[in-house]
Design an enzyme around this catalytic site. Structure first.
Site, PDB file in Angstrom:
ATOM      1  N   ALA A   1      53.439  60.000 -52.496  1.00 35.07           N
ATOM      2  CA  ALA A   1      52.348  59.261 -53.140  1.00 35.07           C
ATOM      3  C   ALA A   1      52.743  58.895 -54.567  1.00 35.07           C
ATOM      4  CB  ALA A   1      51.081  60.106 -53.137  1.00 35.07           C
ATOM      5  N   TYR A   2      52.170  57.791 -55.062  1.00 28.78           N
ATOM      6  CA  TYR A   2      52.612  57.300 -56.369  1.00 28.78           C
ATOM      7  C   TYR A   2      52.252  58.218 -57.532  1.00 28.78           C
ATOM      8  CZ  TYR A   2      47.935  54.999 -56.161  1.00 28.78           C
ATOM      9  OH  TYR A   2      46.603  54.716 -56.020  1.00 28.78           O
ATOM     10  N   ARG A   3      51.418  59.201 -57.303  1.00 28.47           N
ATOM     11  CA  ARG A   3      51.126  60.148 -58.390  1.00 28.47           C
ATOM     12  C   ARG A   3      52.276  61.145 -58.581  1.00 28.47           C
ATOM     13  NH1 ARG A   3      47.756  61.360 -54.126  1.00 28.47           N
ATOM     14  NH2 ARG A   3      47.972  63.428 -53.162  1.00 28.47           N
ATOM     15  N   TYR A   4      53.198  61.201 -57.607  1.00 26.24           N
ATOM     16  CA  TYR A   4      54.319  62.136 -57.698  1.00 26.24           C
ATOM     17  C   TYR A   4      55.625  61.467 -58.132  1.00 26.24           C
ATOM     18  CZ  TYR A   4      51.176  65.058 -54.914  1.00 26.24           C
ATOM     19  OH  TYR A   4      50.101  65.775 -54.469  1.00 26.24           O
ATOM     20  N   THR A   5      55.756  60.173 -57.932  1.00 31.89           N
ATOM     21  CA  THR A   5      57.032  59.497 -58.183  1.00 31.89           C
ATOM     22  C   THR A   5      57.034  58.810 -59.545  1.00 31.89           C
ATOM     23  OG1 THR A   5      56.210  57.550 -56.997  1.00 31.89           O
ATOM     24  CG2 THR A   5      57.502  59.138 -55.739  1.00 31.89           C
TER      25      THR A   5
END
Length: 758
Positions: A126-130
């Site tokens: 998910a984009y909150r991790y990358t």
């Protein structure tokens, strides 16, 4: 765009009639144009679709340069959808992820940190991790964007500005490729090697009228350079011919056959295994392995024992052969035929020409438009720099006047209420010069030195003259563009890790088609049974005793013979047609089988004459009831379709009657009138199709049987009691003659049936 129609006020009393057909056409056209221009097709100049362009521009606005630190993808996605691209966050993130995947992009535009998916098809985190930032490629695409290199337009809410196209110092369209489906059109461009693209572009600058062939790599002249073909991020071996690739680049449409790269690993003691190290572009490794495993379970790959995925960061798929005697090439050819280990990558260079008109372009047209764009960017940046120099020279002129009159300038600033107006009137300054002097710090004003001012003034004047000369000369502009392309070529040279070619070229091996087809079939013994009424079945194993076979009422055995599931079965009919069935395609032995007419297009007025296993080296003699015949090579009668192949031309009441293998140099023909004629086989012509020639002449009736034999060994037949008779050459003298003779009454002891075998 379509007309915006607001619902009329006034309720049901104010209804405006609209032609439905016209309204639908208008709105569908608006949708189609929106999809083509603003979603699906890339611009030929920077090779980007709007969503990718907006992602790169947003990252630039956030300062995510290659030498900066990473920032969360959630922040990037938020800026993109909030300022530039009012669409779903997931679609924008998916586009961002693809720009960062080194197996999707030949030259990644985004440098990703974290889980950005893999070649197995697993999704990114998910984009909150990358996190992400731009690569050098993205920096090249943006080079000069702050120097009026391209036009800007208002964003969807008119709160910001976005570029209509990027400066595009990197040949992104061909280097990274593109794909997309619009309304009524699509695009598919494979990636290429940047070093080769720069070579081709430099050649095109020197020779503007160069053809596609001039831009392609010539093995006879390797020093010239040029484009060899696609260069996929996942590597692989391209087996498309150079002539086919040239035609694809010339028309803008075509395709490229790409195979996995494999090698044989020796395990000692004669054992080996096959290791696949690169797979075709856009093929998911997990799905590929799953497909091969399914074929293995379905027994469609009899040469393969097992498959293992030993991949870590690199691809390593191990194929275990069934035995040491397996031919690795045939095994791989069967896998290429059945799986995505061989894929065809399409080419459809349908792009937006100059950002406006969608059309399919040839290779030289794509490069020409990119070069024209680079020249325009050079001109715009030069004019922007020229304007900046003019502004600076104007200010320096004011500084020089201030230096020469420093005490008076200081006095005016200290004592006058309107120092700007006084300085303009006193020294003849421009408004810009006066404003610049007033904006200087006192410390700077005191440190003004004539030498430094004149040095900078002379340097800028020289640069201005060079830029003016550049703008006045087309040749100098192209030299500057060529220098810029040369710098890109150095940065992505084949000697670098990123720039080296990954896909190689090879000719597809001339594989034995028969061997490949057999390699895809489990070899098992069968007995083929055909009934009088045309029902066919295949019993497991070789069965010598057919007396126990069951048939439908009124039906019986026509022919049976042993075969293998890998064999081709040839079926000859009374209409002179030959049909071909694979041994593995025959219905099973349970029940009575299936009618042949379900499996082949066999006419109702025809019956099965005979059937046998195909032997490509064998020749046959075919004969009609009237006594006409010819020799045919067995491979010429193999049919590849349900319709079969017409071999012997017959017209009712005449029909095909005999199909006999050639086993010698003479032919013995027996008629229904019990007369026999023996003549050399060379008198019978060999043909692939026809009516044939007269073998024996009859007053009444027709042919009964034919036998081919070697005259040195004599003619042999068997009577109904099983006794064998042989006539030597000397004993056959009275029956020997020329083709089309009447012959003489059969020898004593010849079977009453008129057949050579009882």
């Amino acid at each position: 765009m379509g007309q915006s129609l607001l619902p009329p006020s006034g309720g049901d009393d104010n209804i405006q009639p609209v032609d439905l057909k016209a309204a639908l056409e208008e709105r569908y056209l608006a949708y189609a144009l929106s999809t083509i221009m603003h979603r699906a097709l890339p611009d030929v100049r920077d090779g980007l679709k709007p969503v990718h362009r907006r992602i790169i521009h947003a990252m630039s606005e956030m300062g995510l340069r290659p030498n900066s630190s990473f920032k969360k993808c959630a922040r990037i996605v938020g800026d993109v959808i909030g300022k530039f691209h009012p669409h779903g966050d997931q679609s924008v993130y998916d586009a961002l992820v693809r720009l960062a995947q080194d197996f999707s992009q030949r030259y990644p535009v985004v440098d990703g940190q974290g889980n950005f998916g893999n070649i197995d098809g697993d999704n990114a985190a998910a984009y909150r991790y990358t996190e992400a930032k731009m690569t050098e490629v993205a920096a090249l695409l943006l080079e000069g964007i702050d120097q009026d290199a391209v036009d800007f337009r208002p964003t969807y809410n008119e709160e910001d500005q976005e570029p209509t196209v990027l400066p595009g110092a990197f040949p992104n369209l061909l280097a990274n490729g593109a794909s997309g489906i619009a309304v009524g059109m699509a695009t598919s461009i494979p990636p290429h090697n940047a070093h080769e693209l720069c070579d081709a572009a430099l050649h095109l600058i020197k020779h503007p009228d160069a053809t596609v062939e001039d831009l392609l790599f010539d093995p006879a002249n390797p020093q010239r350079g040029g484009i060899e073909g696609p260069d996929f991020p996942t590597g692989g071996v391209i087996v498309e011919s150079r002539a086919s690739m040239a035609e694809s680049y010339r028309t803008g449409r075509g395709g490229f056959r790409v195979r996995a790269r494999w090698a044989v690993e020796d395990l000692g003691r004669g054992g080996f295994q096959i290791v696949v190290t690169e797979i075709p572009y856009q093929v998911q490794k997990s799905r590929l392995i799953e497909k091969i495993a399914e074929l293995l379970i379905a027994r469609k790959l009899p040469l393969l024992e097992d498959i293992r995925d030993e991949s870590a960061e690199d691809v390593r798929v191990v194929l275990v052969p069934k035995s040491r005697s397996v031919d690795a090439n045939i095994l791989m050819e069967s896998l290429f035929k059945l799986t995505e280990l061989e894929s065809r990558i399409p080419l459809n260079m349908n792009v937006l020409s100059m950002g406006r008109v969608p059309r399919v372009m040839a290779l030289n047209e794509v490069l020409s438009e990119w070069l024209a764009h680079r020249r325009e960017v050079l001109q715009r940046r030069s004019r922007h720099r020229l304007a900046a120099i003019d502004r600076r020279l104007e200010i320096l002129g004011g500084y020089l006047i201030a230096y020469l009159n420093i005490d008076e300038v200081i006095r005016i600033i200290r004592e006058e209420d309107e120092p700007k107006a006084v300085m303009i009137e006193r020294f003849g300054l421009t408004d810009v010069q006066a404003e610049a002097i007033l904006n200087m710090r006192l410390r700077s004003l005191r440190k003004l030195e004539e030498f430094e001012i004149r040095t900078e003034f002379d340097s800028l004047s020289k640069e201005k003259a060079e830029i003016e000369a550049l703008l006045a000369s087309g040749d100098k502009q192209w030299q500057a563009v060529a220098w810029e392309i040369g710098e890109v070529k150095k940065k992505f040279a084949k000697a670098t890790e990123l720039g080296k070619r990954r896909s190689t070229f090879s000719d597809a091996p001339d594989a034995d088609v028969e061997a490949i087809q057999q390699a895809m079939i489990e070899k098992e013994p069968i007995t083929v049974v055909i009934s009088e009424k045309g029902w066919i079945r295949a019993l497991k194993g070789h069965i010598a005793d057919t007396s126990s076979l069951q048939f439908k009422d009124g039906d019986g055995l026509k022919v049976s013979f042993p075969a293998q599931t890998t064999d081709k079965i040839l079926i000859f009919t009374t209409g002179g047609k030959a049909y071909t069935l694979g041994g593995d395609k025959l219905p099973g032995g349970r029940g009575h089988g299936e009618p042949l007419r379900i499996m082949v297009d066999m006419e109702n007025d025809q019956d099965v004459l005979t059937a046998f296993v195909h032997d490509p080296a064998r020749k046959l003699i075919v004969s009609s009831t009237a006594g006409n015949g010819f020799v045919v090579t067995e491979s010429d009668i193999v049919a590849n379709t349900r319709k079969g192949k017409q071999v012997m031309n017959v017209t009712m009441p005449d029909e095909a009657k005999l199909v006999v293998p050639v086993k010698g140099d003479h032919l013995a023909v027996v008629g229904e009138n019990r007369k026999m004629l023996v003549f050399p086989l060379v008198q019978v012509p060999e043909m692939a199709r026809g009516k044939g020639v007269r073998l024996q002449r009859y007053k009444d009736g027709g042919v009964s049987d034919i036998r081919s034999f070697a005259i040195a060994e004599g003619l042999t037949w068997e009577d109904s009691a099983g006794r064998v008779f042989t006539k030597t050459r000397d004993e056959l003298i009275e029956w020997m003659g020329d083709r089309a003779g009447a012959g003489r009454v059969v020898p004593k002891g010849f079977p009453r049936s008129g057949k050579f075998s009882g």
